[in-house]
Design an enzyme around this catalytic site. Sequence first.
Site, PDB file in Angstrom:
ATOM      1  N   MET A  76     -66.283  18.023 -34.644  1.00  0.00           N
ATOM      2  CA  MET A  76     -67.285  18.992 -35.091  1.00  0.00           C
ATOM      3  C   MET A  76     -68.627  18.804 -34.371  1.00  0.00           C
ATOM      4  SD  MET A  76     -66.510  19.080 -39.210  1.00  0.00           S
ATOM      5  CE  MET A  76     -67.673  20.424 -39.498  1.00  0.00           C
ATOM      6  N   HIS A  77     -69.502  19.774 -34.546  1.00  0.00           N
ATOM      7  CA  HIS A  77     -70.936  19.692 -34.213  1.00  0.00           C
ATOM      8  C   HIS A  77     -71.246  19.794 -32.721  1.00  0.00           C
ATOM      9  CE1 HIS A  77     -70.950  18.341 -38.309  1.00  0.00           C
ATOM     10  NE2 HIS A  77     -70.599  17.102 -38.034  1.00  0.00           N
ATOM     11  N   ASP A 232     -62.355  18.844 -37.803  1.00  0.00           N
ATOM     12  CA  ASP A 232     -61.355  17.788 -37.982  1.00  0.00           C
ATOM     13  C   ASP A 232     -61.270  17.266 -39.412  1.00  0.00           C
ATOM     14  OD1 ASP A 232     -63.832  16.517 -37.838  1.00  0.00           O
ATOM     15  OD2 ASP A 232     -63.307  15.267 -36.121  1.00  0.00           O
TER      16      ASP A 232
END
Length: 476
Positions: A76-77, A232
């Site tokens: 992520m991110h 995830d």
Amino acid sequence: MFLGIDLGTSGVKALLMDANQRVLATATGELDVSRPHPGWSEQDPADWIAATRRAVAGLDGHDLSGVEGIGLSGQMHGAVALDAADRVIRPAILWNDGRSEPQARRLDADPRFRAISGNVVFPGFTAPKLVWMAQEEPENFARVTKVLLPKDYLRLWLTGESLGDMSDAAGTAWFDNGARRWSGELLAASGMRDDQMPVLVEGNAPGGGLRAEVAAEWGMRPGTVVSGGAGDGAATAIGAGSVAEGQGFVSLGTSGVIFNPTARFLPNPESAVHAFCHALPGMWLQMGVILSASAGLQWLSAILGEKPAALTAALGPDLRAPGEVTFLPYLSGERTPHNDAAARGAFSGLSARTGRSDLTQAVLEGVAFAFADNLAALRASGSAPDSLLALGGGARSAYWLKAVATAIGMPLLLPESGDYGAAFGAARLGLMAATGADPAGVCTRPVIAAEILPDRVLAPAFAEKYAAFRAAYQPA
């Protein structure tokens, strides 16, 4: 058959399962991380495509022409900045990159971010990365036409479409998690526009069809459904069957997570709890995050020159009373509950008689107490898991599981051996997107092999040591 693809930081995992959710094969394409400056963490998105090709090619011996759906999961991110021709402008800035800490602090000081997103603006989130680009790489920033999260760059290659999902978008700091949509107000506050964001779908909904070129390479049908997918954490929850209130899990991976699904949006940014959308419609999640869980044991292993399994085996099968040494597992800062990127790990209580087993025990206990911090933060947010599955590589240590169960005062459920991770969750999302199957029937919980109970005799000693652990942390 259904294919799950999980884009991790160290590799891309491909998992093939049949219609009965029996795992037929897995394969991994390795990845490296570039660290051009201290605190930086980058990857070239072209390497993700190459690793995905290697992973799918590793499913050799299996005819992929029968694959009905593909699911995606990913780290992520991360920020993938694209120009008007969908070309990558610069290497992707990853979730564990700390360069945008000043920008994150500035955004977090704007009360709209916590009020609308329901979360602290962490340096690892996507929004501060783009603010950093605007300040430090203005020529690159001026070319940004679209920003994609890592798994959605893979989708762009797979399908030709710029799409994302709710659970992954939730970790950008541009997202209204309660309303499940981009926030134009938060985008504008960080110098971005709505048209620079991908269209969003739910994780179990169709999110594009496989391009003919990729289909020919893999021996699949053109147009094979690709699901919306998930970040995830949410994908791991789909794989573990954590899709209803109270069905939580604790993950002893490189980082550590306590996860609990919720039927309502329950933000608590003051405790640095992540409150995100789940990968299924009408569901949210709460996560407490430890940045160094198994990473702490790996760090000690490298220093002592002995494998982690050997270090934990030396403690024996029976849980010991907490030792004299206290370990703070903040080797890379900490998220929940401290939100302190400057926090650092520490041993205290060392003496001339301290040995390697004492250090190992202290590391395991320190992570266990950090999980206790996380569970307390979730409970303060109105989230109360009924049970917790034990997942991740660290769950192979029976000693560690006993320590965690005793520290948090809750039984841990150990699944039978199998693959319940993000790639399996992605394959499940691919199944649901392709067939329209009911999530409740697909996302079942694994068979439980053992229940790890808290040690009631040692519980008072753990509670006393937990108080000392809490007192040892001093914010900078």
